[in-house]
Write a protein that holds these residues in place. Structure first.
Motif, PDB file in Angstrom:
ATOM      1  N   LEU A   1       9.179  14.489 -14.398  1.00  0.00           N
ATOM      2  CA  LEU A   1       8.030  15.028 -15.087  1.00  0.00           C
ATOM      3  C   LEU A   1       6.696  13.964 -14.906  1.00  0.00           C
ATOM      4  O   LEU A   1       5.755  14.398 -15.057  1.00  0.00           O
ATOM      5  N   SER A   2       6.951  12.766 -14.451  1.00  0.00           N
ATOM      6  CA  SER A   2       5.922  12.101 -14.149  1.00  0.00           C
ATOM      7  C   SER A   2       5.208  12.551 -12.583  1.00  0.00           C
ATOM      8  O   SER A   2       4.126  12.644 -12.590  1.00  0.00           O
ATOM      9  N   ILE A   3       6.000  13.120 -11.668  1.00  0.00           N
ATOM     10  CA  ILE A   3       5.593  13.922 -10.507  1.00  0.00           C
ATOM     11  C   ILE A   3       4.711  15.010 -10.762  1.00  0.00           C
ATOM     12  O   ILE A   3       3.765  15.296 -10.156  1.00  0.00           O
ATOM     13  N   LEU A   4       5.158  15.613 -11.827  1.00  0.00           N
ATOM     14  CA  LEU A   4       4.443  16.883 -12.328  1.00  0.00           C
ATOM     15  C   LEU A   4       3.072  16.403 -12.710  1.00  0.00           C
ATOM     16  O   LEU A   4       2.013  16.937 -12.508  1.00  0.00           O
ATOM     17  N   GLY A   5       2.936  15.484 -13.439  1.00  0.00           N
ATOM     18  CA  GLY A   5       1.705  14.800 -13.915  1.00  0.00           C
ATOM     19  C   GLY A   5       1.122  15.496 -15.483  1.00  0.00           C
ATOM     20  O   GLY A   5       1.863  16.351 -15.646  1.00  0.00           O
ATOM     21  N   ASP A   6       0.208  14.952 -15.879  1.00  0.00           N
ATOM     22  CA  ASP A   6      -0.248  15.432 -17.264  1.00  0.00           C
ATOM     23  C   ASP A   6      -1.002  16.754 -17.185  1.00  0.00           C
ATOM     24  O   ASP A   6      -1.238  17.299 -18.137  1.00  0.00           O
ATOM     25  N   TRP A   7      -1.260  17.253 -16.003  1.00  0.00           N
ATOM     26  CA  TRP A   7      -1.938  18.645 -15.805  1.00  0.00           C
ATOM     27  C   TRP A   7      -0.998  19.575 -15.379  1.00  0.00           C
ATOM     28  O   TRP A   7      -1.650  20.933 -15.287  1.00  0.00           O
ATOM     29  N   ASN A   8       0.203  19.409 -15.222  1.00  0.00           N
ATOM     30  CA  ASN A   8       0.992  20.568 -14.771  1.00  0.00           C
ATOM     31  C   ASN A   8       2.344  20.514 -15.780  1.00  0.00           C
ATOM     32  O   ASN A   8       3.427  20.620 -15.107  1.00  0.00           O
ATOM     33  N   ASN A   9       2.131  20.417 -16.929  1.00  0.00           N
ATOM     34  CA  ASN A   9       3.348  20.371 -17.931  1.00  0.00           C
ATOM     35  C   ASN A   9       4.212  19.046 -17.931  1.00  0.00           C
ATOM     36  O   ASN A   9       5.218  19.273 -18.312  1.00  0.00           O
ATOM     37  N   GLY A  10       3.815  18.085 -17.308  1.00  0.00           N
ATOM     38  CA  GLY A  10       4.446  16.807 -17.217  1.00  0.00           C
ATOM     39  C   GLY A  10       3.776  15.664 -18.014  1.00  0.00           C
ATOM     40  O   GLY A  10       2.896  16.066 -18.750  1.00  0.00           O
ATOM     41  N   VAL A  11       4.449  14.693 -17.914  1.00  0.00           N
ATOM     42  CA  VAL A  11       3.861  13.498 -18.508  1.00  0.00           C
ATOM     43  C   VAL A  11       3.915  12.048 -17.329  1.00  0.00           C
ATOM     44  O   VAL A  11       5.211  11.692 -16.980  1.00  0.00           O
ATOM     45  N   SER A  12       2.787  11.651 -17.212  1.00  0.00           N
ATOM     46  CA  SER A  12       2.635  10.500 -16.227  1.00  0.00           C
ATOM     47  C   SER A  12       3.174   9.225 -16.752  1.00  0.00           C
ATOM     48  O   SER A  12       2.912   8.977 -17.823  1.00  0.00           O
ATOM     49  N   LEU A  13       4.071   8.365 -15.956  1.00  0.00           N
ATOM     50  CA  LEU A  13       4.593   7.097 -16.325  1.00  0.00           C
ATOM     51  C   LEU A  13       3.424   6.177 -16.507  1.00  0.00           C
ATOM     52  O   LEU A  13       3.609   5.171 -17.247  1.00  0.00           O
ATOM     53  N   SER A  14       2.352   6.179 -15.679  1.00  0.00           N
ATOM     54  CA  SER A  14       1.348   5.558 -15.612  1.00  0.00           C
ATOM     55  C   SER A  14       1.877   3.966 -15.230  1.00  0.00           C
ATOM     56  O   SER A  14       2.790   3.750 -14.633  1.00  0.00           O
ATOM     57  N   HIS A  15       1.475   2.974 -15.874  1.00  0.00           N
ATOM     58  CA  HIS A  15       2.037   1.474 -15.714  1.00  0.00           C
ATOM     59  C   HIS A  15       2.678   1.249 -17.196  1.00  0.00           C
ATOM     60  O   HIS A  15       2.469   0.019 -17.397  1.00  0.00           O
ATOM     61  N   MET A  16       3.243   1.999 -17.860  1.00  0.00           N
ATOM     62  CA  MET A  16       3.664   1.812 -19.267  1.00  0.00           C
ATOM     63  C   MET A  16       5.142   1.625 -19.038  1.00  0.00           C
ATOM     64  O   MET A  16       5.888   2.153 -18.260  1.00  0.00           O
ATOM     65  N   LEU A  17       5.736   1.099 -20.195  1.00  0.00           N
ATOM     66  CA  LEU A  17       7.172   0.880 -20.608  1.00  0.00           C
ATOM     67  C   LEU A  17       7.617   2.203 -21.459  1.00  0.00           C
ATOM     68  O   LEU A  17       7.111   2.531 -22.551  1.00  0.00           O
ATOM     69  N   TRP A  18       8.874   2.649 -21.183  1.00  0.00           N
ATOM     70  CA  TRP A  18       9.426   3.740 -21.569  1.00  0.00           C
ATOM     71  C   TRP A  18      10.800   3.670 -22.036  1.00  0.00           C
ATOM     72  O   TRP A  18      11.626   2.739 -21.565  1.00  0.00           O
ATOM     73  N   ALA A  19      11.000   4.095 -23.317  1.00  0.00           N
ATOM     74  CA  ALA A  19      12.377   3.927 -23.709  1.00  0.00           C
ATOM     75  C   ALA A  19      13.580   4.955 -23.293  1.00  0.00           C
ATOM     76  O   ALA A  19      13.394   5.915 -23.132  1.00  0.00           O
ATOM     77  N   LEU A  20      14.778   4.158 -23.007  1.00  0.00           N
ATOM     78  CA  LEU A  20      16.004   4.887 -22.386  1.00  0.00           C
ATOM     79  C   LEU A  20      17.105   4.863 -23.357  1.00  0.00           C
ATOM     80  O   LEU A  20      17.043   3.690 -24.342  1.00  0.00           O
ATOM     81  N   SER A  21      17.911   5.530 -23.417  1.00  0.00           N
ATOM     82  CA  SER A  21      19.177   5.572 -24.226  1.00  0.00           C
ATOM     83  C   SER A  21      19.774   4.169 -23.865  1.00  0.00           C
ATOM     84  O   SER A  21      19.863   3.730 -22.728  1.00  0.00           O
ATOM     85  N   GLY A  22      20.790   3.855 -24.729  1.00  0.00           N
ATOM     86  CA  GLY A  22      21.531   2.772 -24.628  1.00  0.00           C
ATOM     87  C   GLY A  22      20.861   1.590 -24.668  1.00  0.00           C
ATOM     88  O   GLY A  22      21.028   0.402 -24.027  1.00  0.00           O
ATOM     89  N   ASN A  23      19.666   1.507 -25.400  1.00  0.00           N
ATOM     90  CA  ASN A  23      18.819   0.245 -25.619  1.00  0.00           C
ATOM     91  C   ASN A  23      18.433  -0.353 -24.252  1.00  0.00           C
ATOM     92  O   ASN A  23      18.373  -1.618 -24.074  1.00  0.00           O
TER      93      ASN A  23
END
Length: 325
Positions: free
Chosen positions: A273-295
């Motif tokens: 989704l980050s490769i798709l980007g914010d302008w193609n129905n995706g979401v850029s990861l940028s330089h932020m922290l993202w939550a994953l399952s399993g803490n």
């Protein structure tokens, strides 16, 4: 040149547009196609308004008296000083009148808006452009209008019904009298939604800010949306409270997704989704922290040996998240 009154045409266009809404019904769209003409209504001249009411009457009188004293100090009589002030004021009015005599500011604003929109789309290079101006009439009609120096001032109900909405605007000369314009653009869609944008600046550049806001509003990923990842659909639901939210820990983010019968994205899904980007129905990861399952935490800036980290390894900072299904 033969032009209809802008105000009259705007009323006519909105009336026919409402008729087309009733005929076509309401429904969500991925792309919006607008009537090709952006009609502008001229608003209050804020430059003139500021000059008339930007100071009290006493302040204005004192200013004129001060100017008259300066002229008399250089040897002018009272009558000569007054006449000089009147002549200078008349010259300013004459220059402003000449600059407005052949004004087609509405044409300039429409053309620059479309040009700036296209320039931004070329820069972003989205796979699908979600907002476009479309002329449903034959090219022969366009050639005739250009040859006669006319705008598209006739409304065809059947043609309008094929489109998604209209854009219209207002402009006024800005306060400060420095050649700025205050411009608003209103986009009204046949699904009942509206969006308005405003900027102030020089006539040749003011539409750049509005074009940027329009692209961000219509082109940025909206939630929910469906993305094909390989041969499987992935539904981006957003987060609880807003499309992308933050949580103190990945575990709290995961529980929030479970409560809406969804889950956190996997590492592969975040990356795709980050490769798709914010302008193609995706979401850029940028330089932020993202939550994953399993803490766990996805930190895209620490890929050696892996971007998957524990909360302790990122100093227990809050994480961003959205939910998928």
């Amino acid at each position: 040149m033969r032009f209809k009154s802008n105000e009259k045409f705007v009323v006519e266009l909105v009336f026919v547009f409402l008729l087309s809404v009733c005929a076509s019904g309401v429904g969500a769209q991925n792309a919006y196609y607008l009537w090709p003409t952006v009609l502008f209504v001229k608003g209050q001249d804020l430059c003139q308004f500021e000059e008339g009411f930007g100071a009290t009457r006493k302040e204005q009188v004192n200013d004129m008296a001060s100017q008259l004293k300066d002229l008399m100090r250089y040897g002018a009589s009272t009558q000569e000083g007054m006449q000089a002030l009147f002549n200078l004021d008349a010259m300013v009015d004459k220059n402003r009148g000449q600059s407005l005599a052949a004004s087609r500011m509405d044409v300039t604003l429409e053309a620059s808006l479309k040009a700036y929109l296209d320039r931004m789309y070329l820069g972003f290079n989205p796979q699908d452009i979600k907002l476009q101006f479309v002329d449903p009439s034959p090219l022969s009609d366009l050639i005739k209008r250009l040859r006669d120096q006319e705008r598209q001032d006739t409304v065809d109900v059947q043609q309008l019904a094929l489109l998604s909405g209209i854009a219209w605007g207002t402009y006024s000369y800005g306060p400060g009298c420095r050649g700025d314009l205050l411009v608003t653009i209103h986009i009204e869609l046949n699904n009942g939604t509206t969006a308005s944008f405003q900027a102030q600046g020089k006539p040749e550049t003011v539409m750049s800010a509005i074009a940027a806001d329009i692209v961000r509003h219509f082109q940025r990923t909206t939630f929910p949306t469906i993305v094909m990842m390989g041969d499987k659909p992935l539904v981006l639901l957003g987060a609880v409270g807003k499309p992308i939210n933050t949580a103190p820990t990945p575990a709290i983010a995961e529980r929030s997704c479970v409560l809406i019968k969804a889950r956190l994205p996997t590492v592969d899904e975040y990356e795709f989704l980050s490769i798709l980007g914010d302008w193609n129905n995706g979401v850029s990861l940028s330089h932020m922290l993202w939550a994953l399952s399993g803490n766990r935490v996805l930190n895209p800036d620490t890929r050696n040996p892996t971007p998957v980290r524990t909360p302790a390894e990122v100093n227990h900072l809050p994480v961003n998240f959205y939910c998928v299904r």
